[in-house]
Design a protein around this motif. Sequence first.
Motif, PDB file in Angstrom:
ATOM      1  N   GLU A 124     -97.627 -94.409 -29.298  1.00  0.00           N
ATOM      2  CA  GLU A 124     -98.232 -95.886 -29.796  1.00  0.00           C
ATOM      3  C   GLU A 124     -99.330 -96.493 -28.939  1.00  0.00           C
ATOM      4  OE1 GLU A 124     -97.450 -97.127 -32.388  1.00  0.00           O
ATOM      5  OE2 GLU A 124     -95.511 -96.629 -33.053  1.00  0.00           O
ATOM      6  N   HIS A 125     -99.201 -96.083 -27.519  1.00  0.00           N
ATOM      7  CA  HIS A 125    -100.514 -96.610 -26.588  1.00  0.00           C
ATOM      8  C   HIS A 125    -101.799 -95.770 -26.952  1.00  0.00           C
ATOM      9  CE1 HIS A 125    -101.902 -96.798 -22.213  1.00  0.00           C
ATOM     10  NE2 HIS A 125    -102.508 -98.128 -22.913  1.00  0.00           N
ATOM     11  N   ARG A 126    -101.714 -94.601 -27.243  1.00  0.00           N
ATOM     12  CA  ARG A 126    -102.941 -93.823 -27.378  1.00  0.00           C
ATOM     13  C   ARG A 126    -103.477 -93.867 -28.803  1.00  0.00           C
ATOM     14  NH1 ARG A 126    -101.885 -88.900 -23.304  1.00  0.00           N
ATOM     15  NH2 ARG A 126    -103.800 -87.936 -24.199  1.00  0.00           N
ATOM     16  N   LEU A 127    -102.405 -93.806 -29.694  1.00  0.00           N
ATOM     17  CA  LEU A 127    -102.858 -93.511 -31.237  1.00  0.00           C
ATOM     18  C   LEU A 127    -102.276 -94.616 -32.179  1.00  0.00           C
ATOM     19  CD1 LEU A 127    -101.478 -89.858 -31.448  1.00  0.00           C
ATOM     20  CD2 LEU A 127    -103.845 -90.650 -30.895  1.00  0.00           C
ATOM     21  N   GLY A 128    -101.526 -95.626 -31.919  1.00  0.00           N
ATOM     22  CA  GLY A 128    -100.791 -96.477 -32.707  1.00  0.00           C
ATOM     23  C   GLY A 128    -101.158 -97.805 -32.183  1.00  0.00           C
ATOM     24  N   ALA A 129     -99.985 -98.689 -32.290  1.00  0.00           N
ATOM     25  CA  ALA A 129    -100.245-100.188 -32.452  1.00  0.00           C
ATOM     26  C   ALA A 129    -100.382-100.818 -30.998  1.00  0.00           C
ATOM     27  CB  ALA A 129     -98.525-100.778 -32.880  1.00  0.00           C
ATOM     28  N   ALA A 130    -100.386-100.058 -29.799  1.00  0.00           N
ATOM     29  CA  ALA A 130    -100.437-100.681 -28.513  1.00  0.00           C
ATOM     30  C   ALA A 130    -101.931 -99.894 -28.046  1.00  0.00           C
ATOM     31  CB  ALA A 130     -99.312-100.338 -27.739  1.00  0.00           C
ATOM     32  N   ARG A 131    -102.785 -99.619 -28.873  1.00  0.00           N
ATOM     33  CA  ARG A 131    -103.958 -99.120 -28.473  1.00  0.00           C
ATOM     34  C   ARG A 131    -104.905 -99.956 -27.467  1.00  0.00           C
ATOM     35  NH1 ARG A 131    -103.859 -96.836 -33.561  1.00  0.00           N
ATOM     36  NH2 ARG A 131    -105.277 -98.574 -34.353  1.00  0.00           N
ATOM     37  N   ASP A 132    -104.545-101.385 -27.667  1.00  0.00           N
ATOM     38  CA  ASP A 132    -105.298-102.240 -27.102  1.00  0.00           C
ATOM     39  C   ASP A 132    -104.507-102.919 -25.909  1.00  0.00           C
ATOM     40  OD1 ASP A 132    -103.657-103.644 -28.506  1.00  0.00           O
ATOM     41  OD2 ASP A 132    -104.931-105.330 -28.810  1.00  0.00           O
TER      42      ASP A 132
ATOM     43  N   LEU B 114     -96.126-100.073 -18.282  1.00  0.00           N
ATOM     44  CA  LEU B 114     -96.875-101.162 -17.508  1.00  0.00           C
ATOM     45  C   LEU B 114     -97.927-100.911 -16.705  1.00  0.00           C
ATOM     46  CD1 LEU B 114     -93.364-102.215 -15.534  1.00  0.00           C
ATOM     47  CD2 LEU B 114     -94.292-102.970 -17.593  1.00  0.00           C
ATOM     48  N   ASP B 115     -99.025-101.492 -17.097  1.00  0.00           N
ATOM     49  CA  ASP B 115    -100.388-101.079 -16.435  1.00  0.00           C
ATOM     50  C   ASP B 115    -100.763 -99.405 -16.696  1.00  0.00           C
ATOM     51  OD1 ASP B 115    -100.684-103.657 -15.122  1.00  0.00           O
ATOM     52  OD2 ASP B 115     -99.452-102.804 -13.266  1.00  0.00           O
ATOM     53  N   GLY B 116    -100.321 -99.343 -17.902  1.00  0.00           N
ATOM     54  CA  GLY B 116    -100.922 -97.921 -18.532  1.00  0.00           C
ATOM     55  C   GLY B 116    -100.078 -96.810 -18.097  1.00  0.00           C
ATOM     56  N   ARG B 117     -98.897 -97.097 -17.458  1.00  0.00           N
ATOM     57  CA  ARG B 117     -97.944 -96.051 -16.873  1.00  0.00           C
ATOM     58  C   ARG B 117     -96.532 -96.211 -17.485  1.00  0.00           C
ATOM     59  NH1 ARG B 117     -97.998 -95.454 -10.882  1.00  0.00           N
ATOM     60  NH2 ARG B 117     -96.542 -94.046 -11.095  1.00  0.00           N
ATOM     61  N   ILE B 118     -95.933 -95.112 -17.814  1.00  0.00           N
ATOM     62  CA  ILE B 118     -94.519 -95.369 -18.067  1.00  0.00           C
ATOM     63  C   ILE B 118     -93.660 -95.282 -16.916  1.00  0.00           C
ATOM     64  CG2 ILE B 118     -92.463 -93.928 -18.947  1.00  0.00           C
ATOM     65  CD1 ILE B 118     -93.965 -95.180 -21.342  1.00  0.00           C
ATOM     66  N   ARG B 119     -92.764 -96.527 -17.019  1.00  0.00           N
ATOM     67  CA  ARG B 119     -91.877 -96.629 -15.784  1.00  0.00           C
ATOM     68  C   ARG B 119     -90.525 -96.086 -16.048  1.00  0.00           C
ATOM     69  NH1 ARG B 119     -95.614 -98.205 -11.836  1.00  0.00           N
ATOM     70  NH2 ARG B 119     -97.442 -99.202 -12.878  1.00  0.00           N
ATOM     71  N   ARG B 120     -90.065 -95.373 -15.205  1.00  0.00           N
ATOM     72  CA  ARG B 120     -88.800 -94.283 -15.650  1.00  0.00           C
ATOM     73  C   ARG B 120     -87.724 -95.094 -14.686  1.00  0.00           C
ATOM     74  NH1 ARG B 120     -93.045 -91.217 -15.903  1.00  0.00           N
ATOM     75  NH2 ARG B 120     -93.005 -89.813 -17.597  1.00  0.00           N
ATOM     76  N   GLY B 121     -87.768 -95.791 -13.521  1.00  0.00           N
ATOM     77  CA  GLY B 121     -86.953 -96.287 -12.950  1.00  0.00           C
ATOM     78  C   GLY B 121     -86.414 -95.069 -11.577  1.00  0.00           C
ATOM     79  N   VAL B 122     -85.424 -95.634 -10.838  1.00  0.00           N
ATOM     80  CA  VAL B 122     -85.021 -94.431  -9.975  1.00  0.00           C
ATOM     81  C   VAL B 122     -84.415 -93.450 -10.189  1.00  0.00           C
ATOM     82  CG1 VAL B 122     -83.595 -94.295  -7.613  1.00  0.00           C
ATOM     83  CG2 VAL B 122     -85.171 -96.334  -8.079  1.00  0.00           C
ATOM     84  N   SER B 123     -83.424 -93.546 -11.161  1.00  0.00           N
ATOM     85  CA  SER B 123     -82.560 -92.469 -11.919  1.00  0.00           C
ATOM     86  C   SER B 123     -83.259 -92.062 -13.217  1.00  0.00           C
ATOM     87  CB  SER B 123     -81.344 -92.901 -11.894  1.00  0.00           C
ATOM     88  OG  SER B 123     -81.088 -94.000 -12.846  1.00  0.00           O
ATOM     89  N   GLY B 124     -84.215 -92.445 -13.487  1.00  0.00           N
ATOM     90  CA  GLY B 124     -84.821 -92.147 -15.074  1.00  0.00           C
ATOM     91  C   GLY B 124     -84.060 -93.011 -16.014  1.00  0.00           C
ATOM     92  N   GLY B 125     -83.338 -94.191 -15.748  1.00  0.00           N
ATOM     93  CA  GLY B 125     -82.732 -95.051 -16.624  1.00  0.00           C
ATOM     94  C   GLY B 125     -83.332 -96.296 -17.064  1.00  0.00           C
TER      95      GLY B 125
END
Length: 390
Positions: free
Chosen positions: A197-205, A224-235
């Motif tokens: 969605e970030h690169r091709l869809g509704a969140a391109r901007d 957040l700031d163009g990066r997926i945040r996964r957390g310490v355990s991926g959760g």
Amino acid sequence: MPASPSTARAINDRFALKLLQDEGPLTAAQLKTLTGLSRPSVADLVERLQGAGLITVVGEAGAQRRGPNARLYGIIADRAHLAALDVRTEGLSVVVADLLGATLAEATLPIDADVTGTEPAVEQAVALLERTAREAGVRRLHSVGIGAPGLIDPATGELRATTGLPAWHRRLVTALQERLPATVLVENETNLAAVAEHRLGAARDRDTFVLLWLGRGVGAALMLDGRIRRGVSGGAGEVGFLPVPGTVGLPSATDCGGGFHSLAGGAAIGALAARHGLGTAGAASAAAGVRAALAAGPRGEAFLDALAGHLAVGAAAVSAVLDPGCVLLGGETGHAGGAALAERVAGRLAAMSPLRTEVRSGELGDGAVLRGALLAARDAVQDDVFAPRG
């Protein structure tokens, strides 16, 4: 300290390849304008990339122009091939593509591991990928991207054993890594949907937003700031376990019943639609119930208002912690609701939270996971194929 000539050439080559990837075929003059390089530097760059087998002449620009200056250069798309898998509890979808991400072949397969068993389910899935690659005329895959439910260990990149996750999912990842001479990447399905969605869809901007995934289950992806945040355990984003009002009881460490899942999971939405006379209860009917409500006019408004209230509870909790400024309603149900549902959720959210938060419908629907997995595989291919050579 200025870059060495070889480093500068590598940077320029990579930049030119990125332009050709994003813009399509370009002439040398267009490359000169877009890169800011001199004409001789562009000529050298084109010669290097042709010699490396990365680009070729694919046509000429303009009916009135002929000769070297009109040549259009494009990336050689069959230099490498990739595949993407969207692995669900009930089956999987596969797409095989070229270096530029153009689809060459695709297929789907329902899998019931309770009937076939874990190992036969894995064999069916591997066979589907191999068959789809053959149909695409591909002998060797460079990279395979996999979107799966469950937690991905941030340290190892492996799919973790999670309660409720079918055993064949983890075995499939291992089997592909063992049997394919390819880079195999696995990522949480909701995270991949957010990337798409970030690169091709509704969140391109938008470089900061939260995607609420509304499918059989419910989850969130945090961009957040163009990066997926996964957390310490991926959760990070496991909002199905989020304690919220309006449910009976509380979730536990092994059961999200009583959490936000009980308000926004597929079965909960399907049951809500059934109570409003819009179809039958069940996870598979969630998106159908939303579509039926939109088609029913005034008769469907009570259901849409109730659903918006459910979704706003989770959106308000996420917004209070992250203040993302934008929430996307993703998955098949979010896509089915479109702008009408998003507007209702935005209204409820504005009444619950002092933070201004835009609510949008995802554009890619249920296909966002496969698109995201394809992007991950394509990035891996290009990181290798486009890498500067000594």
